[in-house]
Design a protein around this motif. Sequence first.
Motif, mmCIF file in Angstrom:
data_model
loop_
_atom_site.group_PDB
_atom_site.id
_atom_site.type_symbol
_atom_site.label_atom_id
_atom_site.label_comp_id
_atom_site.label_asym_id
_atom_site.label_seq_id
_atom_site.Cartn_x
_atom_site.Cartn_y
_atom_site.Cartn_z
ATOM 1 N N GLN A 94 -8.958 -7.071 -6.905
ATOM 2 C CA GLN A 94 -7.891 -6.167 -7.339
ATOM 3 C C GLN A 94 -6.641 -6.938 -7.755
ATOM 4 N N LEU A 95 -6.342 -8.026 -7.046
ATOM 5 C CA LEU A 95 -5.194 -8.848 -7.438
ATOM 6 C C LEU A 95 -5.384 -9.424 -8.844
ATOM 7 N N LYS A 96 -6.586 -9.881 -9.135
ATOM 8 C CA LYS A 96 -6.865 -10.474 -10.445
ATOM 9 C C LYS A 96 -6.753 -9.454 -11.572
ATOM 10 N N GLN A 97 -6.895 -8.181 -11.230
ATOM 11 C CA GLN A 97 -6.736 -7.112 -12.223
ATOM 12 C C GLN A 97 -5.296 -6.599 -12.268
ATOM 13 N N ASP A 98 -4.378 -7.338 -11.636
ATOM 14 C CA ASP A 98 -2.955 -6.970 -11.572
ATOM 15 C C ASP A 98 -2.734 -5.613 -10.908
ATOM 16 N N LYS A 99 -3.574 -5.300 -9.930
ATOM 17 C CA LYS A 99 -3.426 -4.075 -9.166
ATOM 18 C C LYS A 99 -2.829 -4.395 -7.795
ATOM 19 N N VAL A 100 -2.147 -3.408 -7.221
ATOM 20 C CA VAL A 100 -1.778 -3.518 -5.811
ATOM 21 C C VAL A 100 -3.027 -3.147 -5.010
ATOM 22 N N ALA A 147 -0.756 -1.906 12.994
ATOM 23 C CA ALA A 147 0.161 -1.853 11.854
ATOM 24 C C ALA A 147 -0.338 -0.936 10.745
ATOM 25 N N THR A 148 0.616 -0.463 9.958
ATOM 26 C CA THR A 148 0.314 0.151 8.667
ATOM 27 C C THR A 148 0.503 -0.946 7.626
ATOM 28 N N PRO A 149 -0.576 -1.490 7.071
ATOM 29 C CA PRO A 149 -0.442 -2.687 6.227
ATOM 30 C C PRO A 149 0.170 -2.383 4.865
ATOM 31 N N ASN A 150 0.815 -3.357 4.297
ATOM 32 C CA ASN A 150 1.385 -3.263 2.954
ATOM 33 C C ASN A 150 1.111 -4.571 2.221
ATOM 34 N N PRO A 151 0.202 -4.546 1.205
ATOM 35 C CA PRO A 151 -0.566 -3.439 0.616
ATOM 36 C C PRO A 151 -1.511 -2.796 1.622
ATOM 37 N N ASN A 152 -1.912 -1.548 1.298
ATOM 38 C CA ASN A 152 -2.701 -0.756 2.233
ATOM 39 C C ASN A 152 -4.181 -1.147 2.164
ATOM 40 N N HIS A 153 -4.456 -2.313 2.665
ATOM 41 C CA HIS A 153 -5.806 -2.885 2.646
ATOM 42 C C HIS A 153 -5.945 -3.751 3.900
ATOM 43 N N PRO A 154 -7.068 -3.693 4.619
ATOM 44 C CA PRO A 154 -7.211 -4.493 5.848
ATOM 45 C C PRO A 154 -6.933 -5.980 5.667
ATOM 46 N N ALA A 155 -7.255 -6.526 4.496
ATOM 47 C CA ALA A 155 -7.080 -7.962 4.284
ATOM 48 C C ALA A 155 -5.617 -8.377 4.303
ATOM 49 N N SER A 156 -4.701 -7.471 3.941
ATOM 50 C CA SER A 156 -3.287 -7.861 3.884
ATOM 51 C C SER A 156 -2.760 -8.226 5.266
ATOM 52 N N MET A 161 0.626 -15.732 1.037
ATOM 53 C CA MET A 161 0.758 -15.349 2.439
ATOM 54 C C MET A 161 2.227 -15.050 2.765
ATOM 55 N N VAL A 162 3.114 -15.917 2.296
ATOM 56 C CA VAL A 162 4.555 -15.732 2.525
ATOM 57 C C VAL A 162 5.055 -14.494 1.783
ATOM 58 N N LYS A 163 4.522 -14.258 0.580
ATOM 59 C CA LYS A 163 4.921 -13.084 -0.211
ATOM 60 C C LYS A 163 4.548 -11.794 0.506
ATOM 61 N N VAL A 164 3.346 -11.726 1.072
ATOM 62 C CA VAL A 164 2.927 -10.533 1.815
ATOM 63 C C VAL A 164 3.859 -10.313 2.999
ATOM 64 N N MET A 165 4.213 -11.386 3.700
ATOM 65 C CA MET A 165 5.124 -11.268 4.829
ATOM 66 C C MET A 165 6.487 -10.720 4.396
ATOM 67 N N ALA A 166 6.956 -11.147 3.227
ATOM 68 C CA ALA A 166 8.266 -10.718 2.737
ATOM 69 C C ALA A 166 8.316 -9.214 2.462
ATOM 70 N N ASN A 167 7.168 -8.588 2.255
ATOM 71 C CA ASN A 167 7.100 -7.154 1.955
ATOM 72 C C ASN A 167 6.428 -6.379 3.082
#
Length: 472
Positions: free
Chosen positions: A444-450, A285-294, A43-49
């Motif tokens: 997607q995270l488990k597959q090392d994808k953004v 917002a325009t999310p980063n990563p570009n997925h509603p869950a982010s 959660m903190v990592k997503v906020m940092a980006n």
Amino acid sequence: MADILNFISGLLWGHVLVYLLIAAGLFFTFRLGFIQFRQFPYMVKVMANSRQGSNSGISSFQAFCTSLAARVGTGNMAGVAVALYLGGAGAIFWMWLIALIGMATSFAESALAQLYKTKDEDGNFRGGPAYYMEYGLGKRWMGVLFSLCLILAFGLVFNAVQANSITAAFEVAFDIPKHIMGVLLVIGSGFIIFGGLKTISRFAELVVPFMALAYLAVALYVSAINFELLPAVFKQIIYSAFGIEQAGAGAIGYAVMQAMIQGIKRGLFSNEAGMGSAANAAATATPNPNHPASQGYVQMLGVFVDTIIICSATAALILLSNQLVPESGVTGIALTQAALVQHVGEWGAIFIAIAILFFAFTSIVANYSYAETNLMFLEHNHKHGMLIFRLCVLGMVMFGSVSELGLIWTMADVSMGMMAIVNVAALFMLSGAVIWLYKDYISQLKQDKVPVFDPNSNEKIKATLPKGIWTK
């Protein structure tokens, strides 16, 4: 009128919302695999980006600051004091609990708001519960009902509450009459409100981090100089939450219920998890990563910062003092001021007045942005209607500046309660989409994808999406 509002508020909070909000929080906590605990570092990592935006949407960080501007306000300073005054120290425990489980609810409503966002005539992203009720559920009537509740609560009543706390604090600290401070608030609010959505988000991005850090620094200083008292304060909170202190007096049931109701009521007013308000900021917002869950991850962190950190800071200031005396009648922002004055001297009242000015003023402009989005849902950017509404908002700022605290808080409780009921009902009905979004993101995270949202991977959801956002 006061008697009617008190009856409705007691009915909503004593028999409906306490159980409904806890049920929603627990439901999404379990269904999302305790996401708020297991994935806190992520959660903190997503906020940092989260500072990347686009021409159509503000950045996730700006959306976070806008929602935090609405959250961090009167509820954190005056609301905590009211909860302690009416519910005792145990109310803080229930504030913490509703925030921790409410983080999962916040994920759900923010992810759905991103999923079902639209564009207005000026090319800005708009969305929120009203939009996912119309598109996701196909129930525009439900979105209309929610929008009306939100416009009443955030556009009008809550802004009166914020203005009331500012003028009361400045009257204590500087002896400035409430009506004069009210006029200044109307002028300042009008300047930003007429600047539009992006002006509001830029203002929040600049002011919110500064005001939060300054307030926390003072609270940490007070905690440090009273370090030896902190274990006793924590013990008082836990014991009072479960009626251990009152057990011998035979008042355990009433005391626990009061602590629970006040803690949950003021906790929800502060962090807004499940209410559906912060979801309006999440959708822009325009999310980063570009997925509603982010964006769900980003907004979960907002609940944590608001209640677990900032509300706890106010509770520490008050409970470490000897100012919490129910018989005195001192409550709200005046109680917080009195507590800090005891710790640091007369400048404490001035500091709280300035802090509440920043906290509550940013809440006024962020609350307005929520109401504007929902007015556009109803009217589709009707320019004359927007002008009239902006003038009504400024009128409520002036009304709140000179009115009595009790009636305004009760109005806020009723309107907030109605909003929460409608929103939580929609969240339960759309829970399948929330779970799918979460699983798609994690896969997607488990597959090392953004993670990137592909609507073609779920035809059922794709069929309900507004055109031109996630689909061509």
